[in-house]
Design a protein around this motif. Structure first.
Motif, PDB file in Angstrom:
ATOM      1  N   SER A 333       0.912  -1.303   0.016  1.00 55.06           N
ATOM      2  CA  SER A 333      -0.098   0.073  -0.039  1.00 55.06           C
ATOM      3  C   SER A 333       0.962   1.294  -0.169  1.00 55.06           C
ATOM      4  CB  SER A 333      -0.869   0.086   1.091  1.00 55.06           C
ATOM      5  OG  SER A 333      -0.283   0.156   2.428  1.00 55.06           O
ATOM      6  N   PRO A 334       0.735   2.034  -0.632  1.00 55.96           N
ATOM      7  CA  PRO A 334       1.163   3.673  -0.561  1.00 55.96           C
ATOM      8  C   PRO A 334       1.507   3.831   0.525  1.00 55.96           C
ATOM      9  CG  PRO A 334      -1.103   4.004  -1.858  1.00 55.96           C
ATOM     10  CD  PRO A 334      -0.566   2.356  -1.696  1.00 55.96           C
ATOM     11  N   GLN A 335       0.300   3.823   1.422  1.00 56.99           N
ATOM     12  CA  GLN A 335       0.325   4.474   2.904  1.00 56.99           C
ATOM     13  C   GLN A 335       1.429   3.845   3.938  1.00 56.99           C
ATOM     14  OE1 GLN A 335      -2.089   2.991   1.641  1.00 56.99           O
ATOM     15  NE2 GLN A 335      -4.380   4.377   1.714  1.00 56.99           N
ATOM     16  N   LEU A 336       1.504   2.421   3.639  1.00 60.46           N
ATOM     17  CA  LEU A 336       2.789   1.804   4.405  1.00 60.46           C
ATOM     18  C   LEU A 336       4.022   2.413   3.689  1.00 60.46           C
ATOM     19  CD1 LEU A 336       3.410   0.055   6.649  1.00 60.46           C
ATOM     20  CD2 LEU A 336       3.181  -1.878   5.014  1.00 60.46           C
ATOM     21  N   ALA A 337       4.180   2.545   2.571  1.00 56.82           N
ATOM     22  CA  ALA A 337       5.461   2.900   1.776  1.00 56.82           C
ATOM     23  C   ALA A 337       5.833   4.518   2.262  1.00 56.82           C
ATOM     24  CB  ALA A 337       5.543   2.956   0.301  1.00 56.82           C
ATOM     25  N   GLY A 351       3.875  -2.622  13.593  1.00 56.08           N
ATOM     26  CA  GLY A 351       3.717  -3.953  13.225  1.00 56.08           C
ATOM     27  C   GLY A 351       3.587  -4.710  14.601  1.00 56.08           C
ATOM     28  N   TYR A 352       4.502  -4.544  15.623  1.00 60.12           N
ATOM     29  CA  TYR A 352       4.387  -5.048  16.886  1.00 60.12           C
ATOM     30  C   TYR A 352       3.198  -5.033  17.643  1.00 60.12           C
ATOM     31  CZ  TYR A 352       5.827  -6.472  21.677  1.00 60.12           C
ATOM     32  OH  TYR A 352       6.154  -7.056  22.838  1.00 60.12           O
ATOM     33  N   ALA A 353       2.785  -3.761  17.664  1.00 58.81           N
ATOM     34  CA  ALA A 353       1.432  -3.280  18.336  1.00 58.81           C
ATOM     35  C   ALA A 353       0.219  -4.054  17.719  1.00 58.81           C
ATOM     36  CB  ALA A 353       1.151  -1.808  18.056  1.00 58.81           C
ATOM     37  N   LEU A 354       0.287  -4.076  16.304  1.00 63.77           N
ATOM     38  CA  LEU A 354      -0.861  -4.974  15.597  1.00 63.77           C
ATOM     39  C   LEU A 354      -0.829  -6.575  16.039  1.00 63.77           C
ATOM     40  CD1 LEU A 354      -0.915  -3.068  12.146  1.00 63.77           C
ATOM     41  CD2 LEU A 354      -2.805  -2.880  13.843  1.00 63.77           C
ATOM     42  N   LEU A 372      -2.929   5.484  11.405  1.00 65.06           N
ATOM     43  CA  LEU A 372      -4.423   5.158  11.618  1.00 65.06           C
ATOM     44  C   LEU A 372      -5.090   4.508  10.438  1.00 65.06           C
ATOM     45  CD1 LEU A 372      -6.968   5.245  13.615  1.00 65.06           C
ATOM     46  CD2 LEU A 372      -7.132   7.551  12.604  1.00 65.06           C
ATOM     47  N   GLN A 373      -4.669   5.044   9.337  1.00 67.28           N
ATOM     48  CA  GLN A 373      -5.144   4.626   7.850  1.00 67.28           C
ATOM     49  C   GLN A 373      -4.754   3.121   7.652  1.00 67.28           C
ATOM     50  OE1 GLN A 373      -4.189   7.230   4.484  1.00 67.28           O
ATOM     51  NE2 GLN A 373      -3.875   8.941   6.020  1.00 67.28           N
ATOM     52  N   ILE A 374      -3.686   2.724   8.263  1.00 65.55           N
ATOM     53  CA  ILE A 374      -3.274   1.222   7.793  1.00 65.55           C
ATOM     54  C   ILE A 374      -4.075   0.359   8.803  1.00 65.55           C
ATOM     55  CG2 ILE A 374      -1.389  -0.203   8.519  1.00 65.55           C
ATOM     56  CD1 ILE A 374       0.646   2.049   7.567  1.00 65.55           C
ATOM     57  N   VAL A 375      -4.167   0.845   9.986  1.00 63.28           N
ATOM     58  CA  VAL A 375      -5.116  -0.056  10.814  1.00 63.28           C
ATOM     59  C   VAL A 375      -6.689   0.047  10.327  1.00 63.28           C
ATOM     60  CG1 VAL A 375      -6.246   0.232  13.203  1.00 63.28           C
ATOM     61  CG2 VAL A 375      -3.885   0.546  12.952  1.00 63.28           C
ATOM     62  N   GLN A 376      -6.974   1.191   9.689  1.00 60.28           N
ATOM     63  CA  GLN A 376      -8.491   1.026   9.210  1.00 60.28           C
ATOM     64  C   GLN A 376      -8.495   0.073   8.164  1.00 60.28           C
ATOM     65  OE1 GLN A 376      -9.063   5.177   8.524  1.00 60.28           O
ATOM     66  NE2 GLN A 376      -9.701   5.591  10.459  1.00 60.28           N
ATOM     67  N   LEU A 377      -7.498   0.188   7.084  1.00 58.54           N
ATOM     68  CA  LEU A 377      -7.320  -0.779   5.984  1.00 58.54           C
ATOM     69  C   LEU A 377      -7.643  -2.217   6.655  1.00 58.54           C
ATOM     70  CD1 LEU A 377      -4.796   0.967   3.712  1.00 58.54           C
ATOM     71  CD2 LEU A 377      -7.337   0.534   3.210  1.00 58.54           C
ATOM     72  N   LEU A 378      -6.894  -2.670   7.600  1.00 58.50           N
ATOM     73  CA  LEU A 378      -6.587  -3.826   7.996  1.00 58.50           C
ATOM     74  C   LEU A 378      -7.898  -4.143   8.680  1.00 58.50           C
ATOM     75  CD1 LEU A 378      -3.222  -3.950   9.483  1.00 58.50           C
ATOM     76  CD2 LEU A 378      -3.695  -5.247   7.528  1.00 58.50           C
ATOM     77  N   GLY A 379      -8.661  -3.263   9.179  1.00 61.66           N
ATOM     78  CA  GLY A 379      -9.992  -3.712   9.901  1.00 61.66           C
ATOM     79  C   GLY A 379     -10.958  -3.836   9.021  1.00 61.66           C
ATOM     80  N   SER A 380     -11.115  -3.228   7.771  1.00 64.36           N
ATOM     81  CA  SER A 380     -12.151  -3.473   6.757  1.00 64.36           C
ATOM     82  C   SER A 380     -11.591  -4.746   5.974  1.00 64.36           C
ATOM     83  CB  SER A 380     -12.033  -2.166   5.736  1.00 64.36           C
ATOM     84  OG  SER A 380     -10.873  -2.032   5.159  1.00 64.36           O
ATOM     85  N   GLY A 381     -10.610  -5.373   6.111  1.00 62.29           N
ATOM     86  CA  GLY A 381     -10.295  -6.750   5.255  1.00 62.29           C
ATOM     87  C   GLY A 381      -9.539  -6.231   4.119  1.00 62.29           C
ATOM     88  N   GLN A 382      -9.327  -5.006   3.757  1.00 61.29           N
ATOM     89  CA  GLN A 382      -8.740  -4.721   2.250  1.00 61.29           C
ATOM     90  C   GLN A 382      -7.254  -4.814   2.115  1.00 61.29           C
ATOM     91  OE1 GLN A 382      -9.851  -0.675   0.895  1.00 61.29           O
ATOM     92  NE2 GLN A 382     -11.501  -0.594   2.677  1.00 61.29           N
TER      93      GLN A 382
END
Length: 720
Positions: A333-337, A351-354, A372-382
């Motif tokens: 994802s561009p957000q993580l990059a 990564g450790y927190a998740l 927060l955007q990365i957490v939301q992406l993971l939470g939505s399953g995307q």
């Protein structure tokens, strides 16, 4: 930085003196004193070495410390590869990352980055240009083809340029002129050892040619610290063609060609940072290696006082490392990059927190917003979809080098060596450099030797280099030798040396791309992994300063040679950081200092016996903990070789180091051989080698373990 006077406890129950130990004095004391006739009588039969200054010199006249491993010693050791031979060199630290990844350092420093030794094979550097290391397990040379190894123990940029920061290992192969006939050899033993060698000499018109074929194979270590099988076997096949032509009474032409191919196993242990349990894809990331070289050397004797030498060579290293890997789609994802570009450390914390169910780690406002955007992406399953693709870590490195050397005796007491050279290095890798990177190096060097009267020799030299990526450097050396006789000399040496940062340290553009993605990412079959790294492009050269006093003597009446030295070496502007895409921060921020003493004894005390001893005491301080791991304060070797007559011979060697990466190392090697003289000049040699570990610790790293502390292998050789 003066060391404290009191001893320090390095391991439970083991005290090591912070001063030069009495064992060094005891080692020296075992050498019997020479008679006055030997000590003060001139002799013309003085052995010579070449590596120190490129001039042929008596060992007592060398501006530094030398170790020579001759053919008899190499064969008696039973060693299968060159790193094992380096255990015979005082102060040389030999370690293993894995069974097929050995490291060799002089006096130590970073355990994983052995980058400060120049290694030559017949004058050809095998120091890889792009990733700036010596691939010890892949050297394109068979032990059977080696005539001698000269090791200059100390900085020698003056003679061999940048990267000879800590020393020079100069490997000389047998001349085709001296290797007539056919030689065959096969070895097999425990741990999957299967080595073979074959050579044939052909007489040419005014010359000789030798063709040699060889192979090597073993299974590496048996298991890691968890009892799991260790994937680190290796296999190598080589071909070498060497020729010497006497063009006329004053000209000689030598040429070589060689190729090597092989494979080394590598385990693939990557685990997803965000989604545990995702399939890893392949279970390995094995390396397929191919090397090629060709060299040409022309020597012209203009007169007995003046000679020219022109050497040109080309080399190519190919490493194919490709495998299939899997990750969660969030990794592309561009957000993580973007977050990783801001702070790799924050990505680690996220990564450790998740994976441990913890809240979002604190950071800057931009870091927390992206997190927060990365957490939301993971939470939505995307971002949780497993994605698999092919990774390409292939590298292709090449070198072209040409050099002209002039040796001139100006008078009976004054010799001058000078030369110029040009080298072009290049590396091609999509992952490491995003394509091709290259470098050009110009060099000019000189060495002056002045015999002042009967006993004094003043020597001075310098090397100037213009490195397109690292800039200019000028390194000097000054030495004063006092010769009691041509066989006995005292020396005082001051030298400086540099190491240029390699392309991976300074110019890397590290981007990991996955191709043939299944499923696609944003409709594309290719995508870049979030972790990237770029070299700073402004790293400076490392600088070493060395001070040495020593003695070298040859007691001909007793068949004994002795070399002792005390040293004080410092390296500044060190680049000590590991070169990993996940933590890439190279900088000239570190330093290390070595002080101590070394001794080596070679004693042929009878026509059938030879005793060889070496010892090094190294006291060190380093600013980086990574440079404190592969330096043993006390290390050495002891060997006894005996000819029993009737074709029987034996050799017993002890190797020891009190701490290599915090682990003790002690081993006893025994070789027993029998030579049978057959009809028509044919001989058969049968030999067995037993290596017995005397400690119960891992070898350098905690995962390097074998089922047994004993290793046994046998060999049979035929010459006709």
């Amino acid at each position: 930085m003066r060391p404290p006077a009191n001893p320090v406890r390095t391991r439970p129950g083991r005290l090591v003196s912070k001063h030069v130990p009495l064992s060094l004095l005891a080692l020296i004391a075992i050498a019997p004193l020479a008679s006055a006739d030997d000590l003060f009588t001139e002799t013309t039969e003085v052995p010579e070495v070449l590596t120190a200054t490129r001039l042929k010199q008596a060992p007592a006249a060398v501006p530094g410390s030398m170790t020579v491993l001759d053919r008899g010693l190499i064969e008696a050791s039973g060693a299968r590869d060159i790193p094992e031979l380096m255990r015979l060199v005082p102060g040389m630290m030999v370690g293993y990352l894995k069974g097929n990844q050995s490291t060799v350092n002089y006096h130590g420093a970073n355990v994983t980055e052995a980058r400060r030794l120049q290694v030559l094979i017949d004058g050809r550097s095998v120091y890889r240009p792009g990733l700036a290391t010596v691939d010890w397990s892949d050297l394109p040379i068979a032990i059977e083809d080696i005539e001698r190894i000269e090791v200059f123990r100390g900085p020698n940029t003056v003679s061999y340029g940048a990267n000879a920061l800590m020393g020079v290992i100069n490997i000389s192969t047998r001349s085709p002129v001296d290797s007539h006939g056919t030689r065959l050899r096969y070895s097999q033993g425990q741990n999957g050892i299967r080595d073979w060698y074959a050579s044939q000499n052909l007489r040419l018109n005014k010359g000789d040619l030798r063709l040699s074929l060889s192979g090597q194979e073993d299974d590496g270590f048996d298991h890691d610290q968890y009892g799991r099988d260790y994937r680190d076997s290796r296999r190598t096949t080589r071909i070498n063609l060497s020729a010497v032509h006497e063009l006329d009474a004053s000209q000689t032409l030598e040429w070589q060609f060689g190729a090597k191919e092989g494979s080394k196993q590598r385990p693939y242990n990557y685990e997803s940072m965000f989604i545990p349990g995702i399939a890893n894809g392949d279970s390995d990331s094995d390396i397929a290696a191919k090397d090629y070289f060709a060299s040409l050397r022309w020597t012209l004797e203009l007169d007995p006082r003046h000679s020219l030498q022109l050497q040109t060579y080309a080399e190519r290293w190919e490493r194919e490392e490709a495998w299939s890997a899997c990750e969660a789609s969030i990794a592309f994802s561009p957000q993580l990059a973007r977050l990783y570009a801001l702070s790799p450390a924050y990505v680690d914390d996220l990564g450790y927190a998740l994976t441990h169910g913890q809240p979002l780690p604190p950071g800057t406002s931009e870091q927390e917003a992206l997190g927060l955007q990365i957490v939301q992406l993971l939470g939505s399953g995307q971002g949780t979809t497993p994605v698999c693709g092919d990774i390409d870590f292939n590298t292709r490195e090449s070198r072209f080098d040409t050099e002209l050397q002039d040796t001139l005796s100006l008078t009976d007491d004054l010799r001058l060596l000078s030369g110029i050279g040009y080298r072009h290095d290049s590396v091609d890798s999509e992952t490491y450099f995003g394509g091709r990177q290259s470098n050009d190096i110009l060099r000019a060097f000189t060495h002056l030797e002045w015999n002042i009267g009967k006993h004094w020799i003043l020597q001075g030299g310098a090397m100037y280099e213009n490195d397109r990526l690292s800039g200019d450097s000028l390194t000097p050396r000054l030495a004063l030798n006092y010769l009691i006789t041509p066989r006995h000399g005292l020396r005082a040496v001051y030298s400086e040396a540099v190491r240029s940062p390699d392309m991976q340290e300074n110019n890397v553009d590290w981007r990991i791309r996955l191709d043939n993605l299944t499923p696609t990412v944003n409709g594309s079959r290719s995508a870049y992994f979030f972790a990237t790294a770029r070299g700073p492009a402004n790293l400076q050269q490392e600088i070493a300063r060395s001070r040495e006093v020593g003695y070298n003597g040859a007691f001909s009446e007793w068949g004994l040679t002795l070399d002792i030295k005390a040293f004080n070496d410092e390296i500044h502007r060190m680049i000590s950081e590991p070169l990993s895409v996940g933590d890439f921060r190279p900088a000239n921020d570190n330093w290390i200092a070595f002080r101590g003493a070394e001794a080596q004894v070679d004693w042929r005390f009878s026509g059938s016996d030879r005793l060889r001893l070496s010892y090094a005491y190294v006291d060190f301080e380093a600013s980086s903990r990574l440079d404190q791991r592969l330096t043993a304060r006390n290390s050495g070797s002891a060997g006894w070789m005996h000819d029993w007559g009737h074709g029987w011979s034996s050799a017993l060697f002890y190797y020891g180091a009190d701490s290599l990466n915090l682990y003790r190392f002690e081993r006893l090697d025994l070789r027993i051989a029998k030579r049978f003289a057959l009809d028509h000049g044919t001989s058969l040699l049968l030999a067995g080698v037993l290596q017995q570990r005397l400690d119960d610790e891992p070898l350098t790293w905690k995962e390097n373990l074998n089922d047994e502390r004993r290793l046994l292998y046998f060999s049979a050789g035929l010459e006709f």
